[in-house]
Motif scaffolding. Sequence first.
Motif, PDB file in Angstrom:
ATOM      1  N   ILE A  23       0.834  -1.213   0.000  1.00 26.22           N
ATOM      2  CA  ILE A  23       0.000   0.000   0.000  1.00 26.22           C
ATOM      3  C   ILE A  23       0.862   1.254   0.000  1.00 26.22           C
ATOM      4  CG2 ILE A  23      -1.632   1.357   1.371  1.00 26.22           C
ATOM      5  CD1 ILE A  23      -2.882  -1.287   2.283  1.00 26.22           C
ATOM      6  N   VAL A  24       1.858   1.307   0.893  1.00 29.28           N
ATOM      7  CA  VAL A  24       2.699   2.500   0.995  1.00 29.28           C
ATOM      8  C   VAL A  24       3.577   2.662  -0.241  1.00 29.28           C
ATOM      9  CG1 VAL A  24       4.500   3.639   2.345  1.00 29.28           C
ATOM     10  CG2 VAL A  24       2.670   2.415   3.517  1.00 29.28           C
ATOM     11  N   SER A  25       4.065   1.559  -0.794  1.00 34.40           N
ATOM     12  CA  SER A  25       4.891   1.635  -2.001  1.00 34.40           C
ATOM     13  C   SER A  25       4.090   2.204  -3.163  1.00 34.40           C
ATOM     14  CB  SER A  25       5.436   0.243  -2.363  1.00 34.40           C
ATOM     15  OG  SER A  25       6.322  -0.230  -1.367  1.00 34.40           O
ATOM     16  N   VAL A  26       2.844   1.774  -3.294  1.00 30.69           N
ATOM     17  CA  VAL A  26       1.994   2.286  -4.374  1.00 30.69           C
ATOM     18  C   VAL A  26       1.663   3.759  -4.149  1.00 30.69           C
ATOM     19  CG1 VAL A  26      -0.299   2.115  -5.432  1.00 30.69           C
ATOM     20  CG2 VAL A  26       1.013   0.044  -4.963  1.00 30.69           C
ATOM     21  N   SER A  27       1.339   4.128  -2.901  1.00 30.53           N
ATOM     22  CA  SER A  27       0.928   5.508  -2.614  1.00 30.53           C
ATOM     23  C   SER A  27       2.083   6.501  -2.744  1.00 30.53           C
ATOM     24  CB  SER A  27       0.332   5.594  -1.203  1.00 30.53           C
ATOM     25  OG  SER A  27       1.309   5.314  -0.217  1.00 30.53           O
ATOM     26  N   THR A  28       3.319   6.064  -2.449  1.00 30.87           N
ATOM     27  CA  THR A  28       4.476   6.962  -2.538  1.00 30.87           C
ATOM     28  C   THR A  28       5.188   6.864  -3.878  1.00 30.87           C
ATOM     29  OG1 THR A  28       5.913   5.286  -1.508  1.00 30.87           O
ATOM     30  CG2 THR A  28       4.855   6.903  -0.047  1.00 30.87           C
ATOM     31  N   GLY A  29       4.881   5.832  -4.655  1.00 27.28           N
ATOM     32  CA  GLY A  29       5.507   5.678  -5.957  1.00 27.28           C
ATOM     33  C   GLY A  29       6.916   5.131  -5.911  1.00 27.28           C
ATOM     34  N   LYS A  30       7.309   4.571  -4.765  1.00 29.84           N
ATOM     35  CA  LYS A  30       8.633   3.953  -4.657  1.00 29.84           C
ATOM     36  C   LYS A  30       8.565   2.811  -3.652  1.00 29.84           C
ATOM     37  CE  LYS A  30       9.987   7.653  -1.477  1.00 29.84           C
ATOM     38  NZ  LYS A  30      10.934   8.762  -1.235  1.00 29.84           N
ATOM     39  N   LEU A  31       9.502   1.876  -3.805  1.00 34.30           N
ATOM     40  CA  LEU A  31       9.490   0.683  -2.965  1.00 34.30           C
ATOM     41  C   LEU A  31       9.816   1.054  -1.524  1.00 34.30           C
ATOM     42  CD1 LEU A  31       9.096  -2.378  -3.193  1.00 34.30           C
ATOM     43  CD2 LEU A  31      11.580  -2.596  -3.415  1.00 34.30           C
ATOM     44  N   VAL A  32       8.941   0.668  -0.595  1.00 38.38           N
ATOM     45  CA  VAL A  32       9.111   0.987   0.824  1.00 38.38           C
ATOM     46  C   VAL A  32       9.076  -0.305   1.627  1.00 38.38           C
ATOM     47  CG1 VAL A  32       8.135   2.151   2.832  1.00 38.38           C
ATOM     48  CG2 VAL A  32       8.042   3.248   0.592  1.00 38.38           C
ATOM     49  N   ASN A  33      10.126  -0.523   2.427  1.00 35.06           N
ATOM     50  CA  ASN A  33      10.168  -1.665   3.334  1.00 35.06           C
ATOM     51  C   ASN A  33       9.493  -1.240   4.629  1.00 35.06           C
ATOM     52  OD1 ASN A  33      10.719  -3.968   4.766  1.00 35.06           O
ATOM     53  ND2 ASN A  33      12.880  -3.540   5.040  1.00 35.06           N
ATOM     54  N   ARG A  34       8.213  -1.468   4.691  1.00 30.93           N
ATOM     55  CA  ARG A  34       7.379  -0.920   5.753  1.00 30.93           C
ATOM     56  C   ARG A  34       7.632  -1.616   7.083  1.00 30.93           C
ATOM     57  NH1 ARG A  34       4.640   3.594   7.203  1.00 30.93           N
ATOM     58  NH2 ARG A  34       2.542   3.194   7.957  1.00 30.93           N
ATOM     59  N   GLY A  35       7.581  -0.843   8.159  1.00 24.67           N
ATOM     60  CA  GLY A  35       7.608  -1.456   9.471  1.00 24.67           C
ATOM     61  C   GLY A  35       8.639  -0.857  10.404  1.00 24.67           C
ATOM     62  N   PHE A  36       8.428  -1.100  11.687  1.00 29.59           N
ATOM     63  CA  PHE A  36       9.344  -0.630  12.715  1.00 29.59           C
ATOM     64  C   PHE A  36      10.563  -1.540  12.792  1.00 29.59           C
ATOM     65  CE2 PHE A  36      10.605  -0.392  17.250  1.00 29.59           C
ATOM     66  CZ  PHE A  36      10.863   0.959  17.333  1.00 29.59           C
ATOM     67  N   LEU A  37      10.367  -2.824  12.493  1.00 31.75           N
ATOM     68  CA  LEU A  37      11.464  -3.789  12.530  1.00 31.75           C
ATOM     69  C   LEU A  37      12.131  -3.886  11.162  1.00 31.75           C
ATOM     70  CD1 LEU A  37       9.668  -6.671  14.474  1.00 31.75           C
ATOM     71  CD2 LEU A  37      11.051  -4.812  15.418  1.00 31.75           C
ATOM     72  N   ARG A  38      13.337  -4.449  11.139  1.00 31.23           N
ATOM     73  CA  ARG A  38      14.013  -4.672   9.860  1.00 31.23           C
ATOM     74  C   ARG A  38      13.520  -5.938   9.188  1.00 31.23           C
ATOM     75  NH1 ARG A  38      20.128  -4.930  11.283  1.00 31.23           N
ATOM     76  NH2 ARG A  38      19.230  -6.153  12.974  1.00 31.23           N
TER      77      ARG A  38
END
Length: 273
Positions: free
Chosen positions: A27-42
């Motif tokens: 969801i965040v990758s689509v909304s920002t237009g770039k790949l996002v590794n979402r989350g507080f943890l790695r």
Amino acid sequence: MVHYTLTQWMCFFYLYSFAGWVIESAIVSVSTGKLVNRGFLRSPMLPLYGSGAVLILAISIPLEADPAAVYFGGMIGATALEYCTAAAMESMFKMKYWDYTGQRFQFQGRICLKSSLFWGVLSVVLTEYLHPPVERFVLGLPAFTAAGSVFAVTAAALADAVFAVRAALDLKKLLERITRIRAELETASRQLLEQLGAPPEEAQALRARIDSLKDELRLAFGRVGFLKSQLIKAHPHASSRHFGAALAELRERIEQRVQKALDEQNGSPEERK
């Protein structure tokens, strides 16, 4: 009602934490237009989703004969969990790692009606459609395999959490430092303007102070580090009422650094021509 063992509950927690990471990252990758590794943890997991799923299951399984009760029970329980988690993280790190302030019908930026409705729908979908095959998979695992997997993932997750909390606390200290230096710079610059007719020695001392603060600020920005950068990039909508300006400046500098690295890797526009 189905009675699960602790190991089986832990399996559900980790599986749904991973599923939540996939959903949020997409969801965040689509909304920002770039790949996002979402989350507080790695690692690829969002514990909020795992905790929410376990809570929803604990609430909804006794009510599964009534979809309306599942919907509202899951919605209320998950919303309460989201609010408490947001409040605890904001208190500890002085940042909102998710912020619904721009949403309609939100409360303190921690929860909003849209998110709560989503939790309700997810509760019904989870109970009726998603959980049965997951349940069959987990219950079909040999006890030794399930216990060993839970032990290994828990050890890795705990180590990851230690690094993540340390990075978040370090980020808070860095933002505090940047905010303090910026305030001192503004004060020193204002004093320099007010003392245009002062003796040269006083003006020279103020200029030296300003130069020293600028050097300190450059050093602060140079100590962002990989973990803190990843934490900021993973939460593009994070905010802070304590360090808002510092966070915005730090995010901008990280983006500039990423863009510069890409330009160096791919060559300048003139070179690509």
